[in-house]
Design a protein around this motif. Structure first.
Motif, PDB file in Angstrom:
ATOM      1  N   ASP A 101       7.859  -4.068  -8.786  1.00  0.00           N
ATOM      2  CA  ASP A 101       8.884  -4.252  -7.754  1.00  0.00           C
ATOM      3  C   ASP A 101       9.538  -2.889  -7.543  1.00  0.00           C
ATOM      4  N   THR A 102       9.328  -2.280  -6.363  1.00  0.00           N
ATOM      5  CA  THR A 102       9.697  -0.890  -6.149  1.00  0.00           C
ATOM      6  C   THR A 102      10.247  -0.641  -4.752  1.00  0.00           C
ATOM      7  N   ASN A 103      11.042   0.436  -4.624  1.00  0.00           N
ATOM      8  CA  ASN A 103      11.466   0.875  -3.290  1.00  0.00           C
ATOM      9  C   ASN A 103      10.551   1.971  -2.754  1.00  0.00           C
ATOM     10  N   GLY A 104       9.544   2.357  -3.528  1.00  0.00           N
ATOM     11  CA  GLY A 104       8.543   3.301  -3.047  1.00  0.00           C
ATOM     12  C   GLY A 104       9.016   4.733  -2.890  1.00  0.00           C
ATOM     13  N   ASN A 105      10.137   5.083  -3.516  1.00  0.00           N
ATOM     14  CA  ASN A 105      10.700   6.412  -3.318  1.00  0.00           C
ATOM     15  C   ASN A 105      10.125   7.452  -4.272  1.00  0.00           C
ATOM     16  N   VAL A 106       9.173   7.055  -5.114  1.00  0.00           N
ATOM     17  CA  VAL A 106       8.461   7.992  -5.984  1.00  0.00           C
ATOM     18  C   VAL A 106       6.978   7.845  -5.679  1.00  0.00           C
ATOM     19  N   PHE A 107       6.322   8.963  -5.324  1.00  0.00           N
ATOM     20  CA  PHE A 107       4.910   8.884  -4.977  1.00  0.00           C
ATOM     21  C   PHE A 107       4.215  10.156  -5.454  1.00  0.00           C
ATOM     22  N   ASN A 108       3.426  10.029  -6.515  1.00  0.00           N
ATOM     23  CA  ASN A 108       2.734  11.173  -7.097  1.00  0.00           C
ATOM     24  C   ASN A 108       1.460  10.674  -7.781  1.00  0.00           C
ATOM     25  N   ASP A 109       0.786  11.565  -8.484  1.00  0.00           N
ATOM     26  CA  ASP A 109      -0.483  11.186  -9.119  1.00  0.00           C
ATOM     27  C   ASP A 109      -0.286  10.138 -10.213  1.00  0.00           C
ATOM     28  N   ASP A 110       0.854  10.185 -10.903  1.00  0.00           N
ATOM     29  CA  ASP A 110       1.128   9.166 -11.929  1.00  0.00           C
ATOM     30  C   ASP A 110       1.234   7.784 -11.293  1.00  0.00           C
ATOM     31  N   VAL A 111       1.853   7.726 -10.123  1.00  0.00           N
ATOM     32  CA  VAL A 111       1.984   6.453  -9.403  1.00  0.00           C
ATOM     33  C   VAL A 111       0.607   5.960  -8.958  1.00  0.00           C
ATOM     34  N   LYS A 112      -0.208   6.864  -8.443  1.00  0.00           N
ATOM     35  CA  LYS A 112      -1.562   6.480  -8.017  1.00  0.00           C
ATOM     36  C   LYS A 112      -2.363   5.924  -9.192  1.00  0.00           C
ATOM     37  N   ASN A 113      -2.213   6.543 -10.339  1.00  0.00           N
ATOM     38  CA  ASN A 113      -2.916   6.079 -11.537  1.00  0.00           C
ATOM     39  C   ASN A 113      -2.419   4.698 -11.965  1.00  0.00           C
ATOM     40  N   LEU A 114      -1.107   4.497 -11.880  1.00  0.00           N
ATOM     41  CA  LEU A 114      -0.519   3.201 -12.222  1.00  0.00           C
ATOM     42  C   LEU A 114      -1.061   2.091 -11.334  1.00  0.00           C
ATOM     43  N   LEU A 115      -1.229   2.396 -10.052  1.00  0.00           N
ATOM     44  CA  LEU A 115      -1.660   1.371  -9.099  1.00  0.00           C
ATOM     45  C   LEU A 115      -3.077   0.862  -9.374  1.00  0.00           C
TER      46      LEU A 115
END
Length: 241
Positions: A101-115
């Motif tokens: 559950d996120t507001n999407g205000n952080v977007f980087n390679d760590d986030v891509k890996n998490l997804l």
């Protein structure tokens, strides 16, 4: 190790089925209507090892059924995306459904890996207009919209969430604009309208913080119905929570 604010057992509003909800500490948004202002600061929280979260998830597994699982909320969980990726790998290896559950205000390679190990994203859209978004949150929506585009490009199942605040996020023109913007996002399964409420106001008093929407009324049934009518033109399913 995650910095956890609190846990909610057997949650029913944070993704499909019954869920263990983990609220993480810290958020860069300063939403005027935030119901959990104690989660905003990055100070505090409880450092919690993955083993403890996995233990809680396994204990509650009998209640999850076929659709339930674990939702990570906040605060803003994506600030801890690197450590979350490790937890989500463990959860998926153990057969759990995973949700952010996120507001999407952080977007980087760590986030891509998490997804890669995320079954569902609950994406909180605060406002489609960048100026109104900044009024409500203190930040523009540029990163959130980039994040949403990535979810579309990777076909990540997504539910949008939208808090309907009278005078702030209920303008009909902007509801149409939001619908037009997202109508071709085939990964969006539904949009949840979150009625504006004041259940967290007492927390502001306790924290010595000013609640800046003090005079704003809660939604009328007519306002909710009108928003539902408009957004139904663009999304497969509308839910009023």
């Amino acid at each position: 190790m995650l910095n956890v604010h609190s846990f909610e057992s057997l949650g029913t509003y944070d993704g499909p089925g019954i869920r263990l909800v983990v609220f993480l500490q810290g958020c860069a948004f300063k939403c005027l209507y935030c119901a959990n202002p104690d989660t905003i600061t990055f100070k505090g929280g409880t450092p919690t090892p993955n083993e403890e979260i996995m233990r809680k998830a396994r204990n509650q597994r009998p209640f999850f059924g076929k659709t339930g699982g674990v939702t990570i909320s906040g605060g803003e969980p994506l600030w801890q995306a690197k450590d979350l990726s490790v937890l989500f790998q463990e959860l998926k290896d153990d057969g759990f459904n995973t949700c952010i559950d996120t507001n999407g205000n952080v977007f980087n390679d760590d986030v891509k890996n998490l997804l890669k190990n995320t079954d569902l994203v609950l994406l909180d859209i605060k406002h489609i207009n960048p100026d109104w978004h900044k009024t409500i949150t203190g930040k523009t929506n540029e990163t959130t919209l980039k994040f949403a585009k990535y979810l579309k490009d990777t076909n990540t199942p997504t539910w949008l969430r939208y808090v309907l605040v009278p005078g702030y996020s209920d303008q009909e023109d902007y509801l149409h604009e939001m619908g037009q913007y997202f109508k071709d996002y085939s990964n969006i399964e539904k949009l949840e309208i979150q009625p504006y409420h004041k259940l967290g106001v007492h927390k502001y008093e306790h924290l010595g913080m000013e609640y800046k929407l003090d005079g704003v009324p809660e939604n009328s049934s007519e306002q909710l119905t009108r928003a539902e009518e408009i957004l139904s033109l663009y999304f497969k399913e509308i839910i009023i929570n």
